[in-house]
Design an enzyme around this catalytic site. Structure first.
Site, PDB file in Angstrom:
ATOM      1  N   TYR A   1       0.823  -1.215   0.000  1.00  0.00           N
ATOM      2  CA  TYR A   1       0.000   0.000   0.000  1.00  0.00           C
ATOM      3  C   TYR A   1       0.853   1.259   0.000  1.00  0.00           C
ATOM      4  O   TYR A   1       0.728   2.111  -0.891  1.00  0.00           O
ATOM      5  CB  TYR A   1      -0.941  -0.029   1.207  1.00  0.00           C
ATOM      6  CG  TYR A   1      -1.634   1.289   1.491  1.00  0.00           C
ATOM      7  CD1 TYR A   1      -2.380   1.947   0.514  1.00  0.00           C
ATOM      8  CD2 TYR A   1      -1.560   1.877   2.754  1.00  0.00           C
ATOM      9  CE1 TYR A   1      -3.023   3.149   0.774  1.00  0.00           C
ATOM     10  CE2 TYR A   1      -2.206   3.076   3.024  1.00  0.00           C
ATOM     11  CZ  TYR A   1      -2.928   3.712   2.036  1.00  0.00           C
ATOM     12  OH  TYR A   1      -3.547   4.903   2.294  1.00  0.00           O
TER      13      TYR A   1
ATOM     14  N   LYS B   1       1.589   3.959  -3.076  1.00  0.00           N
ATOM     15  CA  LYS B   1       1.167   5.355  -2.873  1.00  0.00           C
ATOM     16  C   LYS B   1       2.357   6.297  -3.018  1.00  0.00           C
ATOM     17  O   LYS B   1       2.229   7.398  -3.579  1.00  0.00           O
ATOM     18  CB  LYS B   1       0.517   5.529  -1.506  1.00  0.00           C
ATOM     19  CG  LYS B   1      -0.857   4.896  -1.369  1.00  0.00           C
ATOM     20  CD  LYS B   1      -1.901   5.510  -2.294  1.00  0.00           C
ATOM     21  CE  LYS B   1      -2.388   6.857  -1.790  1.00  0.00           C
ATOM     22  NZ  LYS B   1      -3.495   7.382  -2.637  1.00  0.00           N
TER      23      LYS B   1
END
Length: 490
Positions: free
Chosen positions: A237, A241
Site C-alpha cells: 500500500y 502510494k
C-alpha cells in the site's frame, strides 16, 4: 495570506471526485453539498460498466448512506431533483487512461467544465495484489493527473495520499515531496516503468502456466510485499502510494497540485454528526477484536504514539487548502495528523477500549454479553513470539502429534487452527511497523494553514481542523467506539 470566504470559493465550481464510493470522498461530497448548495456540479467517478450501473452505485453506496441524513432532512421531497442537478455519476476506472470514461461527449463536457480535481481513489489493503495496487495507487495517480491537465479551466489537482509513505522513518518527519525514483533503502532507484513491465511479465507467465486464480492472487500479493521491502517500504500500500506521489510531482508541469497526507483516519468528530464510520480501519480491527473477546493481548512499544485524525477534520483541511492554493499559497504538501500537537498512545486506546466494553459489553450471536479482561500488553515482538508459542504454537504442535497418533481423527480441527494462527502471524507482520512506529509527523504547513484560517477565513469554525481541540477520551468513548460498534453490528 488572505483566505477570505471558503463558501464563496466553492460557489459555482465544478468538481471531479475519483474514488467516489470511498470513505473520505463521501464525507467531502456530503460536506460541500450541505454547506454550499450553490456548488455548480460534482462529477463522481465510480467503477461501473455503464451509466445505469454508476447511478445505482451512486444511490446505494453514496447518497443512500446514513452520512447523508442531514441533507435528506434538509431537502425532503426535493432531494432527488437537487442531487440530479448537482451530481453526475461517471462510469470509469482510474486504472485506465482518460479514467476509463467511454462516453466521448461526457468526457468533452468534463474537460470543458471542471475547475478542481480531487483524487481520493485508492486501494488501502496492506497486502493488495501488486498488479491491482500498482494500477490504482501508482498509475492511477498519473491517469488522474493527465485527465486534469486536459481540463481547460482547471485550477488544481488535489491528490490524497497517506502520511505513511514515509515508510519506517523515525523522528520528526517533514512535509516534503517525493522525488522520482528515490528509494527508502539502498542505492537502487525505483524504476516505475520496470515495475509495471515486471508485473505484466509475471502475470503473463502465471497465465501461460495455467496457474489457478487463487494462486495468482497469492503470488501477486507476495510480489508486492517483496518489492516494497526491497526498496524500504513495509507494505504494498504505502510503496505504491509513494510511487503515485512521485509520478504526480514529476509530471505535473505547471498544474497547481496539493498532496494531502492524512495519518490514520478515524470516524467523524462533529460533522455531519459524531462517530460516522465505514469500514474497519487500522486500529479498529484491534478494538473490534477486543470487544468480541477475540483479542487478548496488545502489542505496543512503551512510547508508541497512535496518530489518529477524524475524517471530517481531514475534509475540512482539504477544503481550506484548496482555497489557499487558489490564492497562490506556495505550500503543496500537508500532513494531517495529531502526533505532534495532541498525541494519544496505544496505552490510551487499550484503556478506552477496556472501559467502553466493560460498561457496554459486545452482544454475540447468541445474544450473550461478551466478558472482557484487561488483556496482556506486550512491549516487544520477542515477548509477542514467546506469548504466541506458549499460548498457541505448543498446543497446536501437541494437537498435531495427537492427531497423527489417532490416524488423523482431528485433522479438520488442526487445519482450521493452523490456518488461523498463520493468518494472525501474517497480520502481525503487516501491522508491526505501525505498532512500533517511532516517527512524529511534522505539520508546519498544516499549522500555517490553520493560523491563516483562524485569522483570515470568514468560515473558520465551519472548516475547523485543529487536532488540539480533540478530547480523546470523550471522542473515543462517546463517538468513535460507539460508531464503530454500530457499523460492525448492522
Amino acid at each position: 495570506m488572505e483566505l477570505g470566504s471558503v463558501l464563496q470559493f466553492l460557489e459555482n465550481k465544478t468538481i471531479l471526485v475519483t474514488g467516489a464510493t470511498g470513505y473520505l470522498a463521501k464525507i467531502f461530497v456530503e460536506k460541500i453539498l450541505r454547506v454550499q448548495p450553490n456548488v455548480k456540479k460534482f462529477y463522481l467517478l465510480l467503477r461501473a460498466v455503464d451509466a445505469k450501473s454508476a447511478r445505482e452505485r451512486l444511490h446505494d453506496e453514496v447518497i443512500g448512506k446514513e452520512l447523508f441524513k442531514v441533507i435528506r432532512e434538509k431537502h425532503g421531497a426535493s432531494l432527488h431533483s437537487f442531487i440530479s442537478e448537482k451530481v453526475t455519476a461517471v462510469p470509469g476506472d482510474i486504472s485506465y487512461e482518460e479514467l476509463g470514461v467511454k462516453d466521448c461527449s461526457l468526457k468533452d463536457e468534463m474537460w470543458r467544465e471542471i475547475d478542481v480535481v480531487l483524487n481520493f481513489a485508492a486501494t488501502t489493503s496492506f497486502d493488495e495484489r501488486y498488479d491491482v495496487a500498482l494500477g490504482i495507487n501508482t498509475l492511477g495517480a498519473l491517469h488522474v493527473l493527465n485527465f486534469a491537465k486536459k481540463c481547460v479551466d482547471v485550477k488544481m489537482l488535489v491528490h490524497v495520499s497517506t502520511a505513511y509513505v514515509c515508510g519506517e522513518d523515525a523522528g520528526l518527519i517533514m512535509e516534503q515531496p517525493y522525488h522520482m525514483g528515490l528509494a527508502k533503502r539502498g542505492d537502487d532507484k525505483v524504476d516505475i516503468n520496470f515495475e509495471k513491465e515486471m508485473v505484466q511479465e509475471k502475470l503473463n507467465q502465471l497465465v501461460l502456466e495455467d496457474v489457478p486464480e487463487k494462486e495468482i492472487t497469492s503470488a501477486m500479493k507476495d510480489l508486492g510485499i517483496e518489492r516494497a521491502r526491497r526498496y524500504g517500504w513495509p507494505n504494498t500500500y504505502v510503496f505504491t502510494k509513494a510511487m503515485g506521489e512521485m509520478l504526480v510531482g514529476n509530471f505535473k508541469d505547471d498544474l497547481p497540485v496539493l498532496i494531502i497526507r492524512p495519518t490514520m483516519v478515524a470516524s467523524t468528530y462533529k460533522e455531519p454528526f459524531p462517530g460516522w464510520i465505514e469500514g474497519v480501519r487500522t486500529i479498529d480491527s484491534i478494538i473490534v477484536g477486543y470487544g468480541k473477546g477475540k483479542v487478548s493481548c496488545f502489542i505496543s512499544g512503551p512510547q508508541a504514539t497512535l496518530d489518529v485524525i477524524p475524517a471530517d477534520m481531514v475534509v475540512n483541511a482539504i477544503t481550506v487548502a484548496m482555497v489557499a492554493r487558489a490564492r497562490q499559497h506556495p505550500e503543496s504538501v500537508y500532513h494531517l495528523g495529531s502526533s505532534l500537537r495532541n498525541p494519544v498512545n496505544f496505552s490510551n486506546l487499550h484503556d478506552f477500549s477496556f472501559r467502553y466494553f466493560s460498561e457496554n459489553p459486545w452482544i454475540n450471536k447468541e445474544g450473550e454479553a461478551v466478558k472482557i479482561g484487561r488483556g496482556t500488553v506486550l512491549s516487544s515482538m520477542s515477548k509477542f513470539y514467546t506469548y504466541m508459542t506458549i499460548r498457541y504454537l505448543l498446543p497446536l504442535k501437541a494437537l498435531q502429534l495427537f492427531n497423527t497418533l489417532l490416524f488423523k481423527r482431528y485433522q479438520d480441527e488442526y487445519t482450521v487452527l493452523d490456518r488461523k494462527l498463520k493468518l494472525v502471524m501474517r497480520l502481525v507482520d503487516l501491522y508491526k511497523p505501525y505498532v512500533f512506529f517511532e516517527g512524529i509527523f511534522d505539520d508546519m504547513n498544516a499549522e500555517k494553514l490553520r493560523i491563516a484560517s483562524r485569522e483570515t477565513c470568514l468560515e473558520a469554525d465551519v472548516f475547523d481542523f485543529d487536532p488540539v481541540s480533540i478530547d480523546w477520551e470523550d471522542y473515543m468513548m462517546n463517538a468513535h467506539i460507539p460508531g464503530l460498534v454500530k457499523y460492525v453490528m448492522k
